[in-house]
Write an enzyme that holds these catalytic residues in place. Structure first.
Site, PDB file in Angstrom:
ATOM      1  N   HIS A   1       0.915 -23.873 -30.721  1.00 11.21           N
ATOM      2  CA  HIS A   1       1.702 -23.719 -29.479  1.00 11.21           C
ATOM      3  C   HIS A   1       1.819 -22.220 -29.187  1.00 11.21           C
ATOM      4  O   HIS A   1       2.579 -21.514 -29.855  1.00 11.21           O
ATOM      5  CB  HIS A   1       3.101 -24.332 -29.631  1.00 11.21           C
ATOM      6  CG  HIS A   1       3.921 -24.251 -28.368  1.00 11.21           C
ATOM      7  ND1 HIS A   1       4.581 -25.343 -27.858  1.00 11.21           N
ATOM      8  CD2 HIS A   1       4.186 -23.231 -27.517  1.00 11.21           C
ATOM      9  CE1 HIS A   1       5.213 -24.990 -26.750  1.00 11.21           C
ATOM     10  NE2 HIS A   1       4.996 -23.699 -26.523  1.00 11.21           N
TER      11      HIS A   1
ATOM     12  N   HIS B   1       1.671 -18.960 -26.038  1.00 12.70           N
ATOM     13  CA  HIS B   1       1.567 -18.440 -24.666  1.00 12.70           C
ATOM     14  C   HIS B   1       0.787 -17.133 -24.707  1.00 12.70           C
ATOM     15  O   HIS B   1       1.233 -16.170 -25.332  1.00 12.70           O
ATOM     16  CB  HIS B   1       2.951 -18.191 -24.065  1.00 12.70           C
ATOM     17  CG  HIS B   1       3.762 -19.445 -23.962  1.00 12.70           C
ATOM     18  ND1 HIS B   1       3.756 -20.243 -22.846  1.00 12.70           N
ATOM     19  CD2 HIS B   1       4.572 -20.061 -24.866  1.00 12.70           C
ATOM     20  CE1 HIS B   1       4.543 -21.296 -23.051  1.00 12.70           C
ATOM     21  NE2 HIS B   1       5.045 -21.204 -24.269  1.00 12.70           N
TER      22      HIS B   1
ATOM     23  N   LYS C   1       0.140 -30.792 -21.168  1.00 12.91           N
ATOM     24  CA  LYS C   1       1.520 -30.361 -21.429  1.00 12.91           C
ATOM     25  C   LYS C   1       2.443 -30.867 -20.338  1.00 12.91           C
ATOM     26  O   LYS C   1       2.201 -30.648 -19.153  1.00 12.91           O
ATOM     27  CB  LYS C   1       1.571 -28.826 -21.480  1.00 12.91           C
ATOM     28  CG  LYS C   1       2.971 -28.237 -21.682  1.00 12.91           C
ATOM     29  CD  LYS C   1       3.467 -28.384 -23.110  1.00 12.91           C
ATOM     30  CE  LYS C   1       4.917 -27.935 -23.281  1.00 12.91           C
ATOM     31  NZ  LYS C   1       5.063 -26.514 -23.558  1.00 12.91           N
TER      32      LYS C   1
ATOM     33  N   HIS D   1       7.551 -30.438 -23.551  1.00 18.67           N
ATOM     34  CA  HIS D   1       8.766 -29.609 -23.607  1.00 18.67           C
ATOM     35  C   HIS D   1       9.927 -30.571 -23.430  1.00 18.67           C
ATOM     36  O   HIS D   1      10.168 -31.065 -22.328  1.00 18.67           O
ATOM     37  CB  HIS D   1       8.767 -28.543 -22.503  1.00 18.67           C
ATOM     38  CG  HIS D   1       9.958 -27.647 -22.581  1.00 18.67           C
ATOM     39  ND1 HIS D   1       9.881 -26.331 -22.962  1.00 18.67           N
ATOM     40  CD2 HIS D   1      11.282 -27.898 -22.385  1.00 18.67           C
ATOM     41  CE1 HIS D   1      11.102 -25.804 -22.992  1.00 18.67           C
ATOM     42  NE2 HIS D   1      11.971 -26.739 -22.630  1.00 18.67           N
TER      43      HIS D   1
ATOM     44  N   HIS E   1       8.346 -27.427 -30.248  1.00 24.01           N
ATOM     45  CA  HIS E   1       9.484 -26.585 -30.665  1.00 24.01           C
ATOM     46  C   HIS E   1      10.781 -27.370 -30.824  1.00 24.01           C
ATOM     47  O   HIS E   1      11.731 -27.150 -30.089  1.00 24.01           O
ATOM     48  CB  HIS E   1       9.667 -25.381 -29.729  1.00 24.01           C
ATOM     49  CG  HIS E   1       9.479 -25.671 -28.246  1.00 24.01           C
ATOM     50  ND1 HIS E   1      10.104 -26.697 -27.576  1.00 24.01           N
ATOM     51  CD2 HIS E   1       8.709 -25.053 -27.325  1.00 24.01           C
ATOM     52  CE1 HIS E   1       9.742 -26.684 -26.315  1.00 24.01           C
ATOM     53  NE2 HIS E   1       8.893 -25.695 -26.135  1.00 24.01           N
TER      54      HIS E   1
ATOM     55  N   LEU F   1      13.816 -20.935 -25.016  1.00 19.68           N
ATOM     56  CA  LEU F   1      14.122 -22.328 -24.694  1.00 19.68           C
ATOM     57  C   LEU F   1      13.163 -23.234 -25.446  1.00 19.68           C
ATOM     58  O   LEU F   1      11.964 -22.957 -25.448  1.00 19.68           O
ATOM     59  CB  LEU F   1      13.999 -22.567 -23.178  1.00 19.68           C
ATOM     60  CG  LEU F   1      15.083 -21.869 -22.349  1.00 19.68           C
ATOM     61  CD1 LEU F   1      14.771 -21.963 -20.865  1.00 19.68           C
ATOM     62  CD2 LEU F   1      16.459 -22.480 -22.639  1.00 19.68           C
TER      63      LEU F   1
ATOM     64  N   ASP G   1       5.144 -20.804 -30.443  1.00 21.93           N
ATOM     65  CA  ASP G   1       5.747 -20.611 -29.117  1.00 21.93           C
ATOM     66  C   ASP G   1       5.938 -19.124 -28.817  1.00 21.93           C
ATOM     67  O   ASP G   1       6.863 -18.758 -28.087  1.00 21.93           O
ATOM     68  CB  ASP G   1       7.068 -21.374 -28.985  1.00 21.93           C
ATOM     69  CG  ASP G   1       7.491 -21.533 -27.522  1.00 21.93           C
ATOM     70  OD1 ASP G   1       6.632 -21.392 -26.636  1.00 21.93           O
ATOM     71  OD2 ASP G   1       8.682 -21.781 -27.270  1.00 21.93           O
TER      72      ASP G   1
HETATM   73  O1  DOR Z   1      11.419 -19.607 -24.429  1.00 28.18           O
HETATM   74  C1  DOR Z   1      10.451 -20.104 -23.877  1.00 28.18           C
HETATM   75  N1  DOR Z   1       9.516 -19.340 -23.279  1.00 28.18           N
HETATM   76  N2  DOR Z   1      10.344 -21.430 -23.848  1.00 28.18           N
HETATM   77  C2  DOR Z   1       9.397 -22.041 -23.142  1.00 28.18           C
HETATM   78  O2  DOR Z   1       9.375 -23.244 -23.147  1.00 28.18           O
HETATM   79  C3  DOR Z   1       8.450 -21.264 -22.319  1.00 28.18           C
HETATM   80  C4  DOR Z   1       8.300 -19.902 -22.824  1.00 28.18           C
HETATM   81  C5  DOR Z   1       7.608 -18.992 -21.850  1.00 28.18           C
HETATM   82  O3  DOR Z   1       6.587 -19.370 -21.293  1.00 28.18           O
HETATM   83  O4  DOR Z   1       8.095 -17.869 -21.656  1.00 28.18           O
HETATM   84 ZN    ZN Z   2       6.154 -22.709 -25.165  1.00 25.36          ZN
END
Ligand code: DOR
Ligand code: ZN
Length: 345
Positions: A14, A16, A100, A137, A175, A220, A248
């Site tokens: 997971h 980004h 997702k 999520h 998460h 989150l 995450d």
């Molecule tokens: O804290 C978070 N940041 N939770 C998420 O689900 C998305 C992520 C983000 O893309 O910044």
């Molecule tokens: Zn995420």
């Protein structure tokens, strides 16, 4: 002799990576340790179609540092208008590994997410038939639900019915943060699994809020109580194959974190495996880290083992204060400026 731990080259299930200058700044941090990652699709605009994912995959490939081997595993961002035929084609062509589900407005760049999960039945039907993994999520967004309860309410009101209606669909609850979600995943069959972030294993909400607010720990789902963290620590110590590594890591510039209304996301990529090692060592279950990081998750996704190994050693180092993006802004990693006792050799 310092203690060491050698594990098969792991995957981050997971992640980004963003795009453009941020992608170029963060990708080397992940590629230094992980061979593959499940790449989240919440760009602006989101990665919705097979064509979007192909183009994004090429931009990621172009940002892989020379000499590194890194394979991005792409996900489709589900919307109210997702076309099941395009999704299926993308999966069958090997472009999409998973899809997702963001409930609309649940988190960063989730405005285009799904407003009514039940209306996506034709998409889930198709994914179930293809055996395509659904990443979720898991938070409701109703304003009457307290932010600390959003995951637990999602489990009861959305995930439980979804599992009942699509019993063959394989799902990763991303998460997980609460004892309630942990218990739900544990009691389910092998088609339901979950990722755990380093911050949710290491910290409870006191770490974010007592003695001053720490915006770089705001993510989150939000950090929960100590008893929730304890539940997460218990399942990793038990070596349950239903729980595996997904950092995450979610970079936001320092300016957008340190402000009156800061973005959600912990940028953990520069310390990811080291932070998990610290947590597992604190719990007393370092021997469970190899399967958590390089076994359970890839097997759930049906991925072959990566070549090679990664070695951690117990040798203190100080985490850099910043990762530069360009001349104007930077990113602040988890544990910035602090000493970590495990490092990747
Ligand atoms: O804290 C978070 N940041 N939770 C998420 O689900 C998305 C992520 C983000 O893309 O910044
Ligand atoms: Zn995420």
């Amino acid at each position: 002799m310092p203690r060491t731990l050698t594990l098969p080259t792991p995957d981050d299930l997971h992640l980004h990576l963003r795009d453009g200058a941020v992608l170029r700044a963060v990708l080397p941090q992940t590629a230094r340790v992980f061979a593959r990652a499940i790449v989240m699709p919440n760009l602006v605009p989101p990665v919705v179609t097979t064509a979007d994912a192909r183009a994004y995959r090429e931009r990621i490939a172009a940002a892989v540092p020379d000499g590194a081997a890194f394979e991005p595993l792409m996900t489709a961002y589900l919307t109210d208008a997702t076309d099941p035929d395009d999704l299926a084609a993308g999966f069958e062509q090997g472009v999409f590994t998973a899809a997702k589900l963001y409930p609309a407005h649940a988190t960063t760049n989730a405005a285009a997410g799904v407003t009514d999960v039940r209306a996506l039945a034709p998409v889930f039907e198709r994914m179930q038939r293809l055996d395509m993994v659904l990443c979720i999520h898991g938070e409701v967004t109703r304003p009457d639900v307290d932010i600390f309860d959003r995951e637990a309410v999602f489990v009861d009101e959305v995930l439980a019915p979804l599992r009942r209606d699509f019993p063959e669909l394989r799902i990763v609850l991303e998460h997980v943060t609460t004892a309630h979600a942990v218990a739900f995943v544990e009691s389910a069959d092998a088609r339901l699994a979950a990722t755990i972030t380093p911050q949710h294993l290491l910290f409870d909400r006191n770490a974010m809020l007592v003695g001053g607010i720490r915006p770089h720990l705001y993510c989150l789902p939000i950090l929960k109580r100590d008893r929730d963290r304890t539940a997460l620590r218990r399942v990793v110590a038990a070596g349950s194959p239903k729980f595996f590594l997904g950092t995450d890591s979610a970079p936001h510039t320092r300016r957008t974190k340190e402000t009156a209304c800061g973005c959600a996301g912990v940028f953990s990529a520069p310390v990811a495996l080291e932070a998990y090692a610290t947590a597992f060592d604190d719990i007393g279950c370092l021997d469970r880290l190899p399967a958590f990081a390089a076994g359970f998750g890839r097997r759930f996704y049906g991925l072959a083992a990566n070549p090679g190994t990664v070695t951690l050693e117990e040798a203190p180092w100080t985490v850099p204060e910043r990762v530069a993006i360009d001349d104007v802004d930077d990113l602040r990693p988890l544990f910035a400026g602090e000493e970590l006792r495990w490092r990747v050799r």
